[in-house]
Design a protein around this motif. Structure first.
Motif, PDB file in Angstrom:
ATOM      1  N   ILE A   1       0.834  -1.203   0.000  1.00 30.09           N
ATOM      2  CA  ILE A   1       0.000   0.000   0.000  1.00 30.09           C
ATOM      3  C   ILE A   1       0.868   1.252   0.000  1.00 30.09           C
ATOM      4  CG2 ILE A   1      -1.672   1.351   1.350  1.00 30.09           C
ATOM      5  CD1 ILE A   1      -2.823  -1.357   2.315  1.00 30.09           C
ATOM      6  N   PHE A   2       1.920   1.237   0.827  1.00 29.59           N
ATOM      7  CA  PHE A   2       2.851   2.380   0.869  1.00 29.59           C
ATOM      8  C   PHE A   2       3.446   2.633  -0.513  1.00 29.59           C
ATOM      9  CE2 PHE A   2       7.420   3.547   1.246  1.00 29.59           C
ATOM     10  CZ  PHE A   2       7.252   4.868   1.645  1.00 29.59           C
ATOM     11  N   LEU A   3       3.913   1.587  -1.163  1.00 31.15           N
ATOM     12  CA  LEU A   3       4.504   1.719  -2.499  1.00 31.15           C
ATOM     13  C   LEU A   3       3.466   2.211  -3.501  1.00 31.15           C
ATOM     14  CD1 LEU A   3       6.633  -1.554  -2.503  1.00 31.15           C
ATOM     15  CD2 LEU A   3       7.557   0.763  -2.593  1.00 31.15           C
ATOM     16  N   SER A   4       2.262   1.638  -3.444  1.00 30.85           N
ATOM     17  CA  SER A   4       1.194   2.028  -4.366  1.00 30.85           C
ATOM     18  C   SER A   4       0.811   3.488  -4.189  1.00 30.85           C
ATOM     19  CB  SER A   4      -0.024   1.134  -4.142  1.00 30.85           C
ATOM     20  OG  SER A   4      -1.088   1.526  -4.975  1.00 30.85           O
ATOM     21  N   ASN A   5       0.736   3.946  -2.933  1.00 29.15           N
ATOM     22  CA  ASN A   5       0.389   5.347  -2.655  1.00 29.15           C
ATOM     23  C   ASN A   5       1.403   6.314  -3.249  1.00 29.15           C
ATOM     24  OD1 ASN A   5      -1.864   4.560  -1.263  1.00 29.15           O
ATOM     25  ND2 ASN A   5      -1.019   4.922   0.789  1.00 29.15           N
ATOM     26  N   ASN A   6       2.621   5.817  -3.477  1.00 30.19           N
ATOM     27  CA  ASN A   6       3.679   6.674  -4.021  1.00 30.19           C
ATOM     28  C   ASN A   6       3.975   6.374  -5.495  1.00 30.19           C
ATOM     29  OD1 ASN A   6       4.984   8.413  -1.721  1.00 30.19           O
ATOM     30  ND2 ASN A   6       4.510   6.428  -0.788  1.00 30.19           N
ATOM     31  N   GLY A   7       3.056   5.641  -6.141  1.00 23.74           N
ATOM     32  CA  GLY A   7       3.175   5.419  -7.585  1.00 23.74           C
ATOM     33  C   GLY A   7       3.920   4.173  -7.985  1.00 23.74           C
ATOM     34  N   PHE A   8       4.180   3.274  -7.043  1.00 22.91           N
ATOM     35  CA  PHE A   8       4.926   2.045  -7.348  1.00 22.91           C
ATOM     36  C   PHE A   8       4.049   0.826  -7.040  1.00 22.91           C
ATOM     37  CE2 PHE A   8       7.980   5.329  -6.147  1.00 22.91           C
ATOM     38  CZ  PHE A   8       8.816   5.338  -7.247  1.00 22.91           C
ATOM     39  N   TYR A   9       3.066   0.597  -7.889  1.00 22.48           N
ATOM     40  CA  TYR A   9       2.102  -0.469  -7.626  1.00 22.48           C
ATOM     41  C   TYR A   9       2.659  -1.853  -7.960  1.00 22.48           C
ATOM     42  CZ  TYR A   9      -2.215  -3.182  -7.731  1.00 22.48           C
ATOM     43  OH  TYR A   9      -3.163  -4.142  -7.501  1.00 22.48           O
ATOM     44  N   CYS A  10       3.308  -1.969  -9.103  1.00 20.34           N
ATOM     45  CA  CYS A  10       3.770  -3.287  -9.578  1.00 20.34           C
ATOM     46  C   CYS A  10       5.197  -3.589  -9.116  1.00 20.34           C
ATOM     47  CB  CYS A  10       3.667  -3.362 -11.099  1.00 20.34           C
ATOM     48  SG  CYS A  10       1.993  -3.200 -11.715  1.00 20.34           S
ATOM     49  N   VAL A  11       5.374  -3.700  -7.826  1.00 24.28           N
ATOM     50  CA  VAL A  11       6.682  -4.003  -7.250  1.00 24.28           C
ATOM     51  C   VAL A  11       6.570  -5.270  -6.411  1.00 24.28           C
ATOM     52  CG1 VAL A  11       8.508  -3.212  -5.693  1.00 24.28           C
ATOM     53  CG2 VAL A  11       7.388  -1.581  -7.221  1.00 24.28           C
ATOM     54  N   ASP A  12       7.433  -6.236  -6.670  1.00 20.43           N
ATOM     55  CA  ASP A  12       7.420  -7.485  -5.903  1.00 20.43           C
ATOM     56  C   ASP A  12       8.036  -7.263  -4.522  1.00 20.43           C
ATOM     57  OD1 ASP A  12       6.300  -8.926  -7.974  1.00 20.43           O
ATOM     58  OD2 ASP A  12       8.239  -9.518  -8.813  1.00 20.43           O
ATOM     59  N   ILE A  13       7.450  -7.905  -3.514  1.00 20.96           N
ATOM     60  CA  ILE A  13       7.980  -7.860  -2.157  1.00 20.96           C
ATOM     61  C   ILE A  13       8.499  -9.254  -1.821  1.00 20.96           C
ATOM     62  CG2 ILE A  13       7.561  -7.245   0.245  1.00 20.96           C
ATOM     63  CD1 ILE A  13       6.958  -4.964  -1.658  1.00 20.96           C
ATOM     64  N   LYS A  14       9.780  -9.337  -1.441  1.00 18.34           N
ATOM     65  CA  LYS A  14      10.378 -10.622  -1.096  1.00 18.34           C
ATOM     66  C   LYS A  14      11.075 -10.519   0.258  1.00 18.34           C
ATOM     67  CE  LYS A  14      11.246 -11.718  -5.985  1.00 18.34           C
ATOM     68  NZ  LYS A  14      12.268 -12.063  -6.992  1.00 18.34           N
ATOM     69  N   SER A  15      11.369 -11.660   0.827  1.00 14.59           N
ATOM     70  CA  SER A  15      12.037 -11.695   2.133  1.00 14.59           C
ATOM     71  C   SER A  15      13.423 -12.309   1.992  1.00 14.59           C
ATOM     72  CB  SER A  15      11.230 -12.516   3.129  1.00 14.59           C
ATOM     73  OG  SER A  15       9.967 -11.925   3.368  1.00 14.59           O
ATOM     74  N   SER A  16      14.350 -11.826   2.806  1.00 13.34           N
ATOM     75  CA  SER A  16      15.685 -12.412   2.852  1.00 13.34           C
ATOM     76  C   SER A  16      15.596 -13.877   3.271  1.00 13.34           C
ATOM     77  CB  SER A  16      16.552 -11.638   3.858  1.00 13.34           C
ATOM     78  OG  SER A  16      17.738 -12.339   4.156  1.00 13.34           O
ATOM     79  N   LYS A  17      16.461 -14.681   2.681  1.00 12.46           N
ATOM     80  CA  LYS A  17      16.524 -16.098   3.035  1.00 12.46           C
ATOM     81  C   LYS A  17      17.574 -16.359   4.116  1.00 12.46           C
ATOM     82  CE  LYS A  17      14.958 -17.580  -1.530  1.00 12.46           C
ATOM     83  NZ  LYS A  17      15.287 -18.342  -2.775  1.00 12.46           N
ATOM     84  N   SER A  18      18.215 -15.280   4.559  1.00 16.35           N
ATOM     85  CA  SER A  18      19.249 -15.417   5.572  1.00 16.35           C
ATOM     86  C   SER A  18      18.625 -15.748   6.934  1.00 16.35           C
ATOM     87  CB  SER A  18      20.060 -14.124   5.676  1.00 16.35           C
ATOM     88  OG  SER A  18      20.926 -14.163   6.777  1.00 16.35           O
ATOM     89  N   SER A  19      19.316 -16.578   7.703  1.00 13.48           N
ATOM     90  CA  SER A  19      18.853 -16.909   9.042  1.00 13.48           C
ATOM     91  C   SER A  19      19.484 -16.000  10.087  1.00 13.48           C
ATOM     92  CB  SER A  19      19.190 -18.380   9.361  1.00 13.48           C
ATOM     93  OG  SER A  19      20.600 -18.591   9.273  1.00 13.48           O
ATOM     94  N   TYR A  20      20.140 -14.939   9.625  1.00  8.04           N
ATOM     95  CA  TYR A  20      20.837 -14.003  10.519  1.00  8.04           C
ATOM     96  C   TYR A  20      19.861 -13.344  11.486  1.00  8.04           C
ATOM     97  CZ  TYR A  20      23.436  -9.749  11.750  1.00  8.04           C
ATOM     98  OH  TYR A  20      24.056  -8.716  12.418  1.00  8.04           O
ATOM     99  N   ARG A  21      20.176 -13.379  12.741  1.00  8.90           N
ATOM    100  CA  ARG A  21      19.328 -12.751  13.769  1.00  8.90           C
ATOM    101  C   ARG A  21      20.184 -11.925  14.743  1.00  8.90           C
ATOM    102  NH1 ARG A  21      16.088 -13.469  10.669  1.00  8.90           N
ATOM    103  NH2 ARG A  21      14.135 -14.618  10.743  1.00  8.90           N
TER     104      ARG A  21
END
Length: 270
Positions: A250-270
């Motif tokens: 929603i944040f991205l869409s509100n600023n004109g970036f609707y078609c952006v993929d959201i992914k998560s890091s695969k790192s187990s770093y904590r």
């Protein structure tokens, strides 16, 4: 170089970049590792020392003096070809709480005031580039008038090429970063007669920010989604990032970036 290059940053910077649709390109003199700008410079001085003879000494000496006096007008923004690098999360994305913004490298090719370049880590390749850059100086007549316009113009062109090489070269120990840089070369002339500096071929007005008691110059690179080529393709959430995916969309869409993929890091770093 792939189509996506990643800018690692903390959440505050991510918010500002998206809302303002702006990247900052800062002077190479204000890199995190100040030694970077001397990596090629030291090699240049070494090459000049080995190339100098009693016959061409004056030519090289005058070039060296010009090179030493001229500050590089080179401004950069840093990215990585790696989308999920632990070293980058730690160094640039608030120890993993931030994000990596996946920019479309093709988007920047449409702007003739910036060039995109993978950082050169191989020393043998760097040495070959230096030889090519210094070749016009080597080929100059040893008796050339070092005060002439011709000599000064040739030296200026060589120095510009050296500065650009410096801006995209690093010690091979940093190779794991897979760094890519956006490079901007504004023309800045000191107009002493009219008591001002003249800017040509610049992305924006020269801006300044204060950091730890210092003034840092930078230029703004605006980007938008109105062009056919999208500027941002994906967002990688850091291993400690707390974003709720739907809210980020929603944040991205509100600023004109609707078609952006959201992914998560695969790192187990904590």
């Amino acid at each position: 170089m792939g189509n996506i290059i990643y800018h690692y940053c903390n959440v505050e910077s991510f918010k500002a970049i998206i809302e303002n649709k702006t990247l900052w390109l800062s002077s190479v003199y204000n890199l995190n590792d100040y030694k970077e700008i001397h990596w090629i410079k030291d090699k240049i001085f070494k090459k000049i020392k080995t190339s100098s003879t009693k016959d061409n000494f004056l030519k090289y000496k005058c070039f060296e003096e010009l090179y030493s006096k001229q500050l590089p007008n080179v401004y950069i923004a840093s990215f990585s070809e790696g989308s999920d690098l632990l070293s980058q999360w730690r160094a640039y994305a608030n120890d993993g709480y931030g994000v990596a913004i996946g920019f479309n490298s093709d988007y920047f090719k449409e702007n003739n005031m910036v060039q995109t370049s993978s950082v050169l880590y191989d020393e043998e390749s760097q040495e070959k580039q230096i030889d090519l850059i210094l070749k016009p100086l080597e080929q100059l007549d040893n008796e050339i008038d070092t005060q002439s316009i011709q000599f000064n113009e040739i030296c200026k062109a060589i120095i510009t090429d050296i500065n650009n090489l410096s801006a995209k070269s690093k010690n091979e120990l940093f190779k794991e970063e897979q760094e890519v840089r956006l490079i901007h070369n504004p023309k800045i002339t000191d107009d002493k007669k009219n008591k001002r500096f003249i800017f040509e071929d610049n992305l924006s007005q020269m801006m300044f920010r204060s950091v730890c008691g210092n003034l840092i110059p930078y230029f703004e690179l605006k980007f938008d989604e109105e062009k056919q080529t999208p500027a941002i393709l994906e967002i990688i959430k850091g291993p400690k990032n707390k974003f709720i995916e739907e809210e980020v969309k929603i944040f991205l869409s509100n600023n004109g970036f609707y078609c952006v993929d959201i992914k998560s890091s695969k790192s187990s770093y904590r």
